[in-house]
Design a protein around this motif. Structure first.
Motif, PDB file in Angstrom:
ATOM      1  N   ARG A 203     -43.908  37.510 -32.862  1.00  0.00           N
ATOM      2  CA  ARG A 203     -43.848  38.035 -31.495  1.00  0.00           C
ATOM      3  C   ARG A 203     -43.303  36.981 -30.548  1.00  0.00           C
ATOM      4  N   LEU A 204     -42.740  37.445 -29.446  1.00  0.00           N
ATOM      5  CA  LEU A 204     -42.342  36.521 -28.395  1.00  0.00           C
ATOM      6  C   LEU A 204     -43.567  36.121 -27.576  1.00  0.00           C
ATOM      7  N   GLU A 205     -43.403  35.102 -26.761  1.00  0.00           N
ATOM      8  CA  GLU A 205     -44.529  34.522 -26.039  1.00  0.00           C
ATOM      9  C   GLU A 205     -44.812  35.298 -24.745  1.00  0.00           C
ATOM     10  N   THR A 206     -46.007  35.113 -24.208  1.00  0.00           N
ATOM     11  CA  THR A 206     -46.332  35.637 -22.883  1.00  0.00           C
ATOM     12  C   THR A 206     -45.801  34.681 -21.821  1.00  0.00           C
ATOM     13  N   ALA A 207     -45.707  35.185 -20.593  1.00  0.00           N
ATOM     14  CA  ALA A 207     -45.265  34.327 -19.495  1.00  0.00           C
ATOM     15  C   ALA A 207     -46.233  33.155 -19.293  1.00  0.00           C
ATOM     16  N   ALA A 208     -47.531  33.408 -19.472  1.00  0.00           N
ATOM     17  CA  ALA A 208     -48.513  32.331 -19.318  1.00  0.00           C
ATOM     18  C   ALA A 208     -48.343  31.275 -20.405  1.00  0.00           C
ATOM     19  N   GLU A 209     -48.046  31.716 -21.625  1.00  0.00           N
ATOM     20  CA  GLU A 209     -47.823  30.758 -22.706  1.00  0.00           C
ATOM     21  C   GLU A 209     -46.597  29.895 -22.421  1.00  0.00           C
TER      22      GLU A 209
ATOM     23  N   GLY B 170     -40.867  35.102 -18.470  1.00  0.00           N
ATOM     24  CA  GLY B 170     -41.165  34.695 -17.107  1.00  0.00           C
ATOM     25  C   GLY B 170     -40.107  33.822 -16.475  1.00  0.00           C
ATOM     26  N   LYS B 171     -39.080  33.447 -17.232  1.00  0.00           N
ATOM     27  CA  LYS B 171     -38.030  32.569 -16.714  1.00  0.00           C
ATOM     28  C   LYS B 171     -36.765  33.324 -16.309  1.00  0.00           C
ATOM     29  N   GLY B 172     -36.649  34.565 -16.771  1.00  0.00           N
ATOM     30  CA  GLY B 172     -35.469  35.354 -16.449  1.00  0.00           C
ATOM     31  C   GLY B 172     -35.817  36.514 -15.541  1.00  0.00           C
ATOM     32  N   ASP B 173     -34.862  37.410 -15.374  1.00  0.00           N
ATOM     33  CA  ASP B 173     -35.065  38.597 -14.553  1.00  0.00           C
ATOM     34  C   ASP B 173     -35.427  39.774 -15.453  1.00  0.00           C
TER      35      ASP B 173
ATOM     36  N   GLY C 265     -44.022  20.046 -21.269  1.00  0.00           N
ATOM     37  CA  GLY C 265     -42.754  19.318 -21.339  1.00  0.00           C
ATOM     38  C   GLY C 265     -41.707  19.932 -22.244  1.00  0.00           C
ATOM     39  N   CYS C 266     -41.930  21.174 -22.683  1.00  0.00           N
ATOM     40  CA  CYS C 266     -40.953  21.821 -23.568  1.00  0.00           C
ATOM     41  C   CYS C 266     -39.756  22.336 -22.771  1.00  0.00           C
ATOM     42  N   ASP C 267     -38.580  22.151 -23.326  1.00  0.00           N
ATOM     43  CA  ASP C 267     -37.348  22.665 -22.727  1.00  0.00           C
ATOM     44  C   ASP C 267     -36.911  23.982 -23.349  1.00  0.00           C
TER      45      ASP C 267
ATOM     46  N   GLN D  12     -28.862  15.084 -48.642  1.00  0.00           N
ATOM     47  CA  GLN D  12     -29.509  13.932 -48.030  1.00  0.00           C
ATOM     48  C   GLN D  12     -29.745  14.139 -46.539  1.00  0.00           C
ATOM     49  N   ARG D  13     -28.931  15.017 -45.958  1.00  0.00           N
ATOM     50  CA  ARG D  13     -28.999  15.285 -44.526  1.00  0.00           C
ATOM     51  C   ARG D  13     -29.081  16.799 -44.332  1.00  0.00           C
ATOM     52  N   VAL D  14     -29.963  17.237 -43.452  1.00  0.00           N
ATOM     53  CA  VAL D  14     -30.230  18.658 -43.273  1.00  0.00           C
ATOM     54  C   VAL D  14     -30.130  19.009 -41.789  1.00  0.00           C
ATOM     55  N   ILE D  15     -29.333  20.032 -41.504  1.00  0.00           N
ATOM     56  CA  ILE D  15     -29.213  20.557 -40.144  1.00  0.00           C
ATOM     57  C   ILE D  15     -29.919  21.901 -40.099  1.00  0.00           C
ATOM     58  N   GLY D  16     -30.915  22.017 -39.235  1.00  0.00           N
ATOM     59  CA  GLY D  16     -31.617  23.274 -39.042  1.00  0.00           C
ATOM     60  C   GLY D  16     -31.068  23.997 -37.815  1.00  0.00           C
ATOM     61  N   LEU D  17     -30.410  25.134 -38.027  1.00  0.00           N
ATOM     62  CA  LEU D  17     -29.940  25.937 -36.902  1.00  0.00           C
ATOM     63  C   LEU D  17     -31.121  26.688 -36.305  1.00  0.00           C
ATOM     64  N   ALA D  18     -31.158  26.784 -34.977  1.00  0.00           N
ATOM     65  CA  ALA D  18     -32.348  27.334 -34.324  1.00  0.00           C
ATOM     66  C   ALA D  18     -31.964  28.181 -33.124  1.00  0.00           C
ATOM     67  N   ALA D  19     -32.215  29.490 -33.211  1.00  0.00           N
ATOM     68  CA  ALA D  19     -32.095  30.373 -32.056  1.00  0.00           C
ATOM     69  C   ALA D  19     -33.355  30.213 -31.221  1.00  0.00           C
ATOM     70  N   VAL D  20     -33.201  29.921 -29.937  1.00  0.00           N
ATOM     71  CA  VAL D  20     -34.350  29.569 -29.103  1.00  0.00           C
ATOM     72  C   VAL D  20     -34.276  30.284 -27.757  1.00  0.00           C
ATOM     73  N   GLY D  21     -35.415  30.252 -27.070  1.00  0.00           N
ATOM     74  CA  GLY D  21     -35.477  30.690 -25.688  1.00  0.00           C
ATOM     75  C   GLY D  21     -35.410  29.493 -24.760  1.00  0.00           C
ATOM     76  N   GLY D  22     -34.799  29.674 -23.612  1.00  0.00           N
ATOM     77  CA  GLY D  22     -34.664  28.584 -22.650  1.00  0.00           C
ATOM     78  C   GLY D  22     -35.802  28.559 -21.653  1.00  0.00           C
ATOM     79  N   ILE D  23     -36.339  27.372 -21.426  1.00  0.00           N
ATOM     80  CA  ILE D  23     -37.443  27.203 -20.494  1.00  0.00           C
ATOM     81  C   ILE D  23     -36.983  26.476 -19.229  1.00  0.00           C
ATOM     82  N   THR D  24     -36.368  25.307 -19.394  1.00  0.00           N
ATOM     83  CA  THR D  24     -35.921  24.546 -18.231  1.00  0.00           C
ATOM     84  C   THR D  24     -34.561  25.043 -17.763  1.00  0.00           C
ATOM     85  N   ALA D  25     -34.208  24.682 -16.516  1.00  0.00           N
ATOM     86  CA  ALA D  25     -33.050  25.280 -15.845  1.00  0.00           C
ATOM     87  C   ALA D  25     -31.741  25.052 -16.577  1.00  0.00           C
TER      88      ALA D  25
END
Length: 247
Positions: free
Chosen positions: A166-172, A214-217, A180-182, A80-93
C-alpha cells in the motif's frame, strides 16, 4: 569496474536496450528461487546481468521479494557491483515527478522481511557497517553516466523504505519528512544491507513517479504513476547505457 548487475524495479521487467548474450539462467541458491531468471547481455558498451526484482510479470510485491536469493545469485554469477532501480515518491521540493536521484542515505521502516544472511544455523553473525549505505564509487559512476547522457540527476538524498504494497498516509509521509527523507519507496531495504553483507558494491538509481501522499494536488492514482513511469523509463535507460564498460 567489475561486472555490473542491474536489478529492475517497477516498470523495468526488461531493458529495451539490453542485447542478451545467452538464454536467461535460473540460479539455485540456499535461499530459494530468485524473482526471475538472470539475463546476461550488453547494454551500451558494458556487459551486465539483469534481474527484474518483482518478476517478469511483476508478480512479487515488495514485502515478498526474495532479496536474499536475488543478491546471492547475482554474486554467484560474477557480479561485483549492483545497481538497484527504484520507483519512488517525492517528498522534498526538488524531488518532483520525473526527477532522477542517486541517494546517499536510507532509513528502514520495513518489518518482517528476511533482512540478513546470518540468521542462525551455525553461521557467524554479520554486524556490517551501514554508516554509508551506498557504494561511493558506484554512485560516482552513475552520476558521471548521467552527466554524459545529459540527464539531470540529483546527487544525494535520503530514501525512506516502507513496507508496502500500500501507499503511505499523509501523516506517515509527514513523519518521513520530519525524519529527513527526500523520497519514499518499498524495496530499498533489505536490498542495500544484504548487498553489504555479501561485500557487493551497491547503489540505487531512483526515479520519482509521484508526489508522496499529502505533497501533491489530490489523490495518487495508478494512471498518473504509470504515465510518469513511462516518462522516466527512457531517461533511466539512457543513464545505464552511458555507464563505462567493464575494466
Amino acid at each position: 569496474m567489475g561486472l555490473i548487475a542491474v536489478i529492475g524495479g517497477s516498470g523495468f521487467s526488461d531493458l529495451h536496450g539490453l542485447r542478451p548474450t545467452g538464454e536467461p539462467q535460473q540460479v539455485e541458491t540456499p535461499f530459494g528461487a530468485t524473482s526471475a531468471p538472470l539475463t546476461r547481455g550488453t547494454l551500451g558498451a558494458a556487459e551486465i546481468l539483469f534481474l527484474p526484482r518483482h518478476g517478469a510479470a511483476h508478480q512479487h510485491p515488495p514485502h515478498r521479494v526474495n532479496y536474499r536469493a536475488n543478491l546471492w545469485a547475482l554474486r554467484a554469477c560474477g557480479a561485483q557491483r549492483v545497481i538497484g532501480l527504484a520507483a519512488v515518491g517525492g517528498i522534498t521540493a526538488h524531488c518532483a515527478p520525473h526527477s532522477l536521484l542517486v541517494p546517499d542515505q536510507i532509513i528502514d521502516y520495513t518489518y518482517g522481511r528476511d533482512h540478513t544472511f546470518s540468521d542462525g544455523g551455525g553461521q557467524a553473525v554479520a554486524h556490517v557497517d551501514m554508516t554509508e549505505p551506498y557504494c561511493a564509487s558506484l554512485r560516482a559512476d552513475l552520476l558521471r553516466a548521467a552527466a554524459a547522457a545529459r540527464i539531470p540527476t540529483f546527487d544525494g538524498g535520503t530514501y525512506g523504505a516502507t513496507q508496502g504494497p500500500r501507499l503511505e498516509t499523509a501523516a506517515e509521509i509527514a513523519r518521513l519528512s520530519h525524519d529527513g527523507c527526500d523520497i519514499v519507496g518499498m524495496t530499498g531495504m533489505p536490498e542495500a544491507s544484504l548487498a553489504r553483507e555479501l561485500e557487493l558494491c551497491y547503489a540505487a538509481l531512483a526515479f520519482v513517479v509521484n508526489w508522496a501522499a499529502g505533497k501533491g494536488d489530490g489523490p495518487i492514482t495508478l494512471e498518473s504513476i504509470e504515465s510518469n513511469l513511462a516518462r522516466c523509463k527512457d531517461r533511466v535507460e539512457a543513464v545505464l547505457t552511458a555507464l563505462a564498460p567493464e575494466e
